[in-house]
Design an enzyme around this catalytic site. Structure first.
Site, PDB file in Angstrom:
ATOM      1  N   CYS A 344      -4.162 -13.147   3.734  1.00  0.00           N
ATOM      2  CA  CYS A 344      -5.539 -13.184   3.220  1.00  0.00           C
ATOM      3  C   CYS A 344      -5.980 -14.633   3.002  1.00  0.00           C
ATOM      4  CB  CYS A 344      -5.656 -12.348   1.952  1.00  0.00           C
ATOM      5  SG  CYS A 344      -7.368 -11.930   1.529  1.00  0.00           S
ATOM      6  N   HIS A 441      -2.944  -7.148   2.889  1.00  0.00           N
ATOM      7  CA  HIS A 441      -2.102  -7.178   1.693  1.00  0.00           C
ATOM      8  C   HIS A 441      -1.108  -6.010   1.744  1.00  0.00           C
ATOM      9  CE1 HIS A 441      -4.213 -10.316  -0.488  1.00  0.00           C
ATOM     10  NE2 HIS A 441      -5.357  -9.723  -0.228  1.00  0.00           N
TER      11      HIS A 441
END
Length: 516
Positions: A344, A441
């Site tokens: 991310c 994630h």
């Protein structure tokens, strides 16, 4: 009949409220009760993407309520954590209401402008989840005795009142001063809230509980509040709610060294301790892998002795990028020849540049140069992508060989595009040589990408990866290793739950769900 609510409040932050609440959620569900977890207001950069209460998409909630919903065996929704504050830096936080971002605010702006709406959202969410449950298990935030906030303490005082909640007060003995904490907290509560406290629990105790008995007796005599249990120090393995569980930014701390693999046969994966690190739970599965140590590194650390690097997510990618550069970590990374993966915000850091960088609110330049390790360009936008991810993964670089279904989630502003000779990676990611990045994630909670990365780290380090445990040992570990069941057992074995049920008007069922 009104659905009863039990509020697990604390004398301070990080006293075990989340673990006790999760354990109760699983325990009540095991006894055939329908359970709804709840936290009116959370402050955390560890979030999860879940369905919104209106069914019109996805939104964010704090990880502790996601965990508690899993413990209760219910689908997590934004009603379980209607108000989330995500610290952004410089005294400001992103406000998330019913799962959707509602702008950046300082604390004073929040209380002056948004608090009433936040309270309304919390009341609405509690009403909805209570309508479909036998019991609501609510979690407080920080200390319930913050007298400067008693007129606006949404997660504690207000929840106790609008939910008509009974309160279980948790205090951590590991910090010292547990009896003073209990007594002082009870003394400082508003009278109507103090009357709601039906019991206390002491957490994280090491030693012989009988040694506490004189203190427990005196606390009960002074306050009239029974101490319903003493929980031994035990980590069930639940994801941590926030970065308080990580080492301080000035310290290097290594986790995962208790697996029986000798140091000379182990590898160390470094994670820079970004000032605004988010979703730090991404690295738990690595530290639990035999032969893998995860070292959380201060930004001025060298990479000597580090075999692989993972760049974590960030609540403010640009400011963390500048912090890395100021500390010299960019030069360390540029000279590092082991595998590197960015997740991310960490993926965004690895690119050539970030455009529309001032959208994050840092007041900086519109375009900021990245670390230059991947040929990608990230362009920020005000639209936020929040959604679970379930994809057929195709890894490359240090994730090469990782294929199959991957389950995770994405929470980010902006998108990244490949501008050079990189290989695409699932999750809008990219890989080049020994460097890769992805927006997914929980990537390492999936066997294939975790094993591919660990294999790459071992190969780069010139070591043979230790053989996996036997199938029988794996089966034994799986049978006793469910963190939700472990949390439930911790609570069931050391807390008088029957007293709580009696106070809540619930029938305490000794039979497990499914027993005959």
């Amino acid at each position: 009949m009104t659905t009863p609510t039990l509020l697990v409040a604390g004398t301070a932050s990080h006293v075990g409220k989340s673990t006790v609440a999760a354990g109760l959620c699983r325990l009540f569900d095991d006894r055939g009760l329908s359970v709804a977890p709840f936290k009116a207001q959370n402050m955390s950069n560890n979030a999860r993407a879940v369905a919104t209460a209106d069914g019109d998409g996805f939104g964010e909630i704090g990880v502790s309520q996601y965990v508690q919903a899993r413990a209760a065996r219910v689908a997590p929704t934004t009603d379980h954590n209607p108000v989330l504050l995500k610290p952004h830096g410089d005294g400001a936080s992103q406000l998330v209401v019913h799962g959707r971002a509602a702008g950046l605010n300082t604390a004073s702006d929040y209380y002056a402008t948004h608090w009433e709406d936040a309270r309304k959202a919390a009341v609405e969410s509690h009403r909805r989840i209570a309508a479909d449950a036998d019991v609501v298990v609510a979690e407080g935030a920080g200390s319930i005795a913050e007298i400067n906030l008693h007129d606006r303490d949404l997660a504690n005082i207000e929840t106790a009142r609008f939910a008509d909640a009974d309160i279980l007060l948790a205090a951590d003995i590991e910090r010292g001063g547990v009896f003073a904490s209990l007594l002082g907290t009870l003394e400082l509560l508003p009278e109507d809230v103090r009357d709601r406290v039906v019991g206390a629990v002491i957490t994280k105790f090491r030693g012989d509980p009988s040694l506490l008995e004189p203190g427990l007796d005196e606390i009960e005599e002074r306050t009239g509040v029974p101490v319903l249990g003493v929980l031994p120090y035990d980590d069930p393995g639940l994801p941590e709610e926030d970065s308080l569980a990580l080492p301080a930014a000035s310290e290097r701390a290594t986790v995962g060294d208790d697996d029986g693999v000798a140091a000379e046969h182990a590898v160390t994966i470094g994670v820079p301790r970004l000032p605004r690190i988010s979703n730090a739970t991404d690295f738990g599965p690595l530290s639990e892998t035999p032969g893998v140590r995860v070292a959380y590194l201060p930004l001025d650390a060298t990479l000597d002795g580090i075999d692989g690097v993972v760049l974590p997510g960030s609540k403010n990618t640009v400011d963390d990028l500048l912090a890395l550069r100021d500390a010299g970590f960019d030069d360390e990374l540029a000279g590092f020849d082991g595998p590197v993966v960015g997740i991310c915000g960490g993926y965004q850091l690895l690119g050539e540049r970030i455009e529309n960088a001032d959208i994050e609110g840092s007041g900086g330049d519109e375009t900021v140069a990245g670390l230059g390790l991947l040929p990608i360009v990230t362009r920020f936008s005000r639209d936020k992508r929040v959604e679970p991810v379930f994809v057929e993964f195709d890894g490359a670089g240090p994730l090469a060989g990782a294929t199959g279904t991957v389950d995770g989630y994405e929470i980010h502003m902006g998108d990244s595009r490949i501008v050079g000779g990189a290989t695409p990676v699932s999750g809008d990611g990219a890989a080049l040589g020994s460097v890769a990045g992805t927006y997914i994630h929980d990537l390492f909670a999936n066997d294939a990408p975790r094993n591919a990365f660990v294999d790459a780290v071992y190969e780069s380090a010139g070591l043979d990866r230790p053989a996996s445990e036997s199938a029988e040992a794996d089966a034994d570990a799986g049978a006793s290793g469910d963190p939700y069941d472990r949390a439930a057992a911790l609570v069931a074995d050391n807390l008088d739950v029957a007293v709580l049920c009696d106070s809540l008007g619930l029938e305490w069922r000794s039979r497990q769900r499914g027993d005959t």
